[in-house]
Design an enzyme around this catalytic site. Structure first.
Site, PDB file in Angstrom:
ATOM      1  CB  SER A 134     -97.568  78.073  30.467  1.00  0.00           C
ATOM      2  OG  SER A 134     -97.010  78.127  29.170  1.00  0.00           O
ATOM      3  CD  GLU A 135     -96.997  72.995  27.203  1.00  0.00           C
ATOM      4  OE1 GLU A 135     -97.943  73.606  27.735  1.00  0.00           O
ATOM      5  OE2 GLU A 135     -96.932  72.771  25.974  1.00  0.00           O
TER       6      GLU A 135
END
Lengths: 218, 234
Positions: free
Chosen positions: A45-46
């Protein structure tokens, strides 16, 4: 024809054992629900997490633990947290094996537009521009036509671009299509009950059909 | 050395109209909510705010937007904030939208003392307009400048009075890179501890980057998208 869950299910089949995968907001998020148990993947998840888990049980939501869609999530055993610069460092360095994201338009040479409709809507590109500029394996999950009934698979994008020449595969409610390096959408599979004619009608860009097109198995 | 200040009001004493501020947080996660409230109360205006998002209408930077205290936003994503989108589309607010990785790395560059970075993000798009492009090994990259901010405002979980900081879970996000990038860095923390209480092997932001620190009381820590599963689900 597939619903959103169906699109997510079909995309889940593209995920290989050992992959690190980044899932965008919307349909891509649903893909996580359909990855088979025997396929070992780690979700990135960035906003700064490797090892994203399921949603928390009711009452166990942690405001400090969210995904890039700002949803409350859990962290799996063996997860790692890091800052945003490092997160995009691993994306730029091509450590993430597969990126799945939504789109408003895709062109037959693999350009993608998904962040702005001039004068009407501006969401911002978020991390999408970084992801599409560096990822080697990009699958787009989207509806084949927009709400006005116009094709989203075009000869050229009309909206401001997110990235050029980057989309490799598209999964819609009607079909699975590969974007060929020389340009064009090659029809790979039809959704259950959907005819080649229906797909032709919904595709404004160059559609390439080689012989029999199998119905997808999901 | 003691960097502790009494609270948010003292921490922002020299933030004036027209300053450029970096604000940590991703959505409402890891947001320096106490310092933002103090900025709202002080009423400083014409601010340039560098922050990934802009909060929601009634929380976070959304509060500053509502009171028209912001002249320009530099962000990557404005979705879920109706007032922000309205001010943007109507032209009332100057907005520079940039890719999230570019935003983070321009902060990082400032903290590492590097004037610019090269990134492929935005090549072939309107983000590239007017920017220098360099080709390395057959691929084009945009030159993006390090940010130059008067103040960085971050939220950490724990900090000591030397300014060493530790973040919790994904509330880390932009906070460490912004903490490194401000000319003056203000940190608000949930727990303020004595030097020695934080494990030196697990400091996320070394105190040298932090100028002022205070303990915030009663964190609201709002959740933007409360997603859960039932007990009987897998």
């Amino acid at each position: 024809m597939l619903d959103k869950e169906g699109i997510a299910k079909r995309i889940a089949k593209e995920i290989k054992d050992g992959y690190y995968v980044n899932l965008g907001i919307g349909i891509p998020t649903l893909v996580a629900n359909y990855i088979p148990d025997e396929v070992d993947v780690i979700l990135q998840s960035e906003n700064g997490l490797l090892g994203m888990g399921l949603f928390p049980f009711e009452g166990e939501e942690d405001p400090d633990t969210i995904n890039a869609g700002k949803q409350t999530i859990t962290r799996l055993p063996g997860s790692a947290v890091f800052d945003s610069a490092l997160s995009f460092g691993m994306i730029r360095a091509k450590k993430v094996n597969l990126t799945i994201l939504g789109a408003m338009e895709v062109s037959e040479n693999g350009d993608i537009a998904n962040w702005k409709i001039p004068g009407k809507m501006v969401k911002g590109m978020g991390g999408a521009m970084d992801l599409v500029a560096s990822a080697e394996n990009i699958i787009v999950a989207m509806q084949h036509v927009n709400k006005a009934g116009e094709s989203k698979l075009l000869p050229n994008c009309t909206l401001p671009l997110t990235g050029v020449n980057c989309v490799k595969k598209i999964v819609t409610e009607l079909a699975v299509l590969d974007v060929l390096p020389q340009g064009g959408f090659r029809l790979v599979e039809r959704a259950p009950g959907v005819t080649v004619e229906e797909i032709k009608k919904a595709t404004a860009g160059k559609l390439i059909i080689d012989g029999e097109v199998p119905e997808m198995v999901i | 050395m003691n960097k502790v200040v009494s609270g948010a009001d003292e921490a922002i004493r020299d933030i004036e109209d027209g300053h450029t501020l970096m604000l940590g947080g991703f959505g409402m996660c890891g947001l320096p909510e106490k310092t933002i409230l103090a900025l709202v109360k002080k009423g400083v205006k014409d601010l340039t705010c560098i922050s990934n998002n802009a909060g929601v209408d009634d929380f976070g930077i959304g509060l500053l937007l509502h009171r028209r205290q912001v002249k320009k936003m530099i962000s990557s994503y404005v979705g879920e904030n109706a007032e922000f989108e309205r001010q943007l589309l109507s032209g009332e607010l100057e907005v520079e939208l940039i890719p999230q990785g570019t935003l983070a790395t321009r902060c990082m560059a400032a903290g590492y003392g590097m004037p610019a970075i090269f990134t492929p993000a935005g090549i072939g798009t309107e983000v590239a307009e007017g920017k220098e492009v360099r080709n390395f090994n057959g691929k084009d990259y945009l030159m993006e400048m390090a940010f130059d901010a008067d103040f960085a405002i971050v939220k950490a979980w724990k900090g000591d009075r030397l300014g060493n900081l530790v973040y919790r879970s994904t509330a880390r996000n932009f906070n460490p890179v912004m903490a490194m990038a401000g000319k003056v860095t203000i940190a608000e923390v949930e727990e303020l501890v004595e030097p020695g209480e934080l494990d030196p092997d697990n400091i996320h932001t070394p105190g040298i980057y932090v100028h002022r620190i205070f303990k915030g009381e009663n964190y609201e820590k709002r959740i933007e998208q409360r997603t859960v599963r039932k007990r009987n689900q897998l």
